[in-house]
Design a protein around this motif. Sequence first.
Motif, PDB file in Angstrom:
ATOM      1  N   SER A   7       0.826  -1.213   0.000  1.00 56.54           N
ATOM      2  CA  SER A   7       0.000   0.000   0.000  1.00 56.54           C
ATOM      3  C   SER A   7       0.859   1.262   0.000  1.00 56.54           C
ATOM      4  N   LEU A   8       2.027   1.214   0.631  1.00 52.43           N
ATOM      5  CA  LEU A   8       2.919   2.370   0.632  1.00 52.43           C
ATOM      6  C   LEU A   8       3.554   2.561  -0.746  1.00 52.43           C
ATOM      7  N   LYS A   9       3.895   1.451  -1.387  1.00 49.91           N
ATOM      8  CA  LYS A   9       4.440   1.507  -2.753  1.00 49.91           C
ATOM      9  C   LYS A   9       3.438   2.153  -3.698  1.00 49.91           C
ATOM     10  N   THR A  14       1.470   6.896  -6.743  1.00 46.36           N
ATOM     11  CA  THR A  14       0.399   7.844  -7.045  1.00 46.36           C
ATOM     12  C   THR A  14       0.843   9.274  -6.752  1.00 46.36           C
ATOM     13  N   ALA A  15       1.486   9.472  -5.612  1.00 44.40           N
ATOM     14  CA  ALA A  15       1.941  10.805  -5.225  1.00 44.40           C
ATOM     15  C   ALA A  15       2.984  11.350  -6.199  1.00 44.40           C
ATOM     16  N   ILE A  16       3.855  10.471  -6.694  1.00 41.83           N
ATOM     17  CA  ILE A  16       4.913  10.906  -7.607  1.00 41.83           C
ATOM     18  C   ILE A  16       4.391  11.081  -9.031  1.00 41.83           C
ATOM     19  N   PHE A  17       3.788  10.044  -9.583  1.00 43.49           N
ATOM     20  CA  PHE A  17       3.445  10.036 -11.009  1.00 43.49           C
ATOM     21  C   PHE A  17       2.132  10.738 -11.345  1.00 43.49           C
ATOM     22  N   ARG A  18       1.173  10.702 -10.437  1.00 37.63           N
ATOM     23  CA  ARG A  18      -0.137  11.295 -10.759  1.00 37.63           C
ATOM     24  C   ARG A  18      -0.320  12.692 -10.190  1.00 37.63           C
ATOM     25  N   HIS A  19       0.146  12.910  -8.958  1.00 34.47           N
ATOM     26  CA  HIS A  19      -0.124  14.186  -8.288  1.00 34.47           C
ATOM     27  C   HIS A  19       1.085  15.108  -8.189  1.00 34.47           C
ATOM     28  N   GLY A  20       2.275  14.552  -8.258  1.00 34.12           N
ATOM     29  CA  GLY A  20       3.471  15.375  -8.145  1.00 34.12           C
ATOM     30  C   GLY A  20       3.675  15.954  -6.756  1.00 34.12           C
ATOM     31  N   THR A  21       3.093  15.314  -5.748  1.00 31.71           N
ATOM     32  CA  THR A  21       3.209  15.810  -4.378  1.00 31.71           C
ATOM     33  C   THR A  21       4.418  15.237  -3.647  1.00 31.71           C
ATOM     34  N   ILE A  27      11.306   9.799  -0.871  1.00 29.49           N
ATOM     35  CA  ILE A  27      10.800   8.520  -0.374  1.00 29.49           C
ATOM     36  C   ILE A  27      11.961   7.664   0.126  1.00 29.49           C
ATOM     37  N   MET A  28      11.637   6.663   0.921  1.00 26.25           N
ATOM     38  CA  MET A  28      12.662   5.766   1.457  1.00 26.25           C
ATOM     39  C   MET A  28      13.353   5.026   0.311  1.00 26.25           C
ATOM     40  N   ALA A  29      14.668   4.975   0.354  1.00 21.58           N
ATOM     41  CA  ALA A  29      15.478   4.402  -0.730  1.00 21.58           C
ATOM     42  C   ALA A  29      15.034   3.006  -1.162  1.00 21.58           C
ATOM     43  N   PRO A  30      14.683   2.106  -0.240  1.00 21.44           N
ATOM     44  CA  PRO A  30      14.273   0.762  -0.686  1.00 21.44           C
ATOM     45  C   PRO A  30      13.017   0.756  -1.564  1.00 21.44           C
ATOM     46  N   VAL A  32      12.370   3.020  -4.064  1.00 18.46           N
ATOM     47  CA  VAL A  32      12.556   3.670  -5.366  1.00 18.46           C
ATOM     48  C   VAL A  32      12.324   2.689  -6.514  1.00 18.46           C
ATOM     49  N   THR A  33      13.024   1.581  -6.537  1.00 12.18           N
ATOM     50  CA  THR A  33      12.864   0.616  -7.638  1.00 12.18           C
ATOM     51  C   THR A  33      11.471  -0.007  -7.656  1.00 12.18           C
ATOM     52  N   PRO A  34      10.917  -0.460  -6.520  1.00 12.60           N
ATOM     53  CA  PRO A  34       9.557  -1.000  -6.559  1.00 12.60           C
ATOM     54  C   PRO A  34       8.509   0.002  -7.059  1.00 12.60           C
ATOM     55  N   VAL A  35       8.676   1.276  -6.733  1.00 13.62           N
ATOM     56  CA  VAL A  35       7.736   2.293  -7.216  1.00 13.62           C
ATOM     57  C   VAL A  35       7.856   2.432  -8.728  1.00 13.62           C
ATOM     58  N   LYS A  36       9.066   2.444  -9.251  1.00  7.26           N
ATOM     59  CA  LYS A  36       9.262   2.521 -10.705  1.00  7.26           C
ATOM     60  C   LYS A  36       8.691   1.278 -11.382  1.00  7.26           C
ATOM     61  N   GLU A  37       8.897   0.108 -10.778  1.00  9.90           N
ATOM     62  CA  GLU A  37       8.348  -1.136 -11.344  1.00  9.90           C
ATOM     63  C   GLU A  37       6.832  -1.101 -11.356  1.00  9.90           C
ATOM     64  N   TYR A  38       6.248  -0.649 -10.256  1.00  8.66           N
ATOM     65  CA  TYR A  38       4.787  -0.550 -10.179  1.00  8.66           C
ATOM     66  C   TYR A  38       4.257   0.420 -11.233  1.00  8.66           C
ATOM     67  N   ALA A  39       4.879   1.578 -11.336  1.00  3.94           N
ATOM     68  CA  ALA A  39       4.438   2.585 -12.307  1.00  3.94           C
ATOM     69  C   ALA A  39       4.539   2.054 -13.734  1.00  3.94           C
TER      70      ALA A  39
END
Length: 70
Positions: A7-9, A14-21, A27-30, A32-39
């Motif tokens: 849920s945090l990923k 959402t905050a980065i790619f959709r809202h820019g907030t 974000i916590m370093a661990p 970064v890659t999972p967020v890019k993979e999810y996006a």
Amino acid sequence: MATIINSLKIAYSTAIFRHGTKRFPEIMAPYVTPVKEYASATYTKAEIEKARDNGFITEEEYTDTIGLVE
């Protein structure tokens, strides 16, 4: 390796790619890659490009994310 909370990923993505907030450096370093993979698996190329064009992500972050698109 740190435990990634799904849920945090999703919230970070959402905050980065959709809202820019949020930005990747905030974000916590661990996460970064999972967020890019999810996006890359969830958002269209146009949505990722829009995030770049709006200044939500850098060119390097855009390239990293698009490189993960299958």
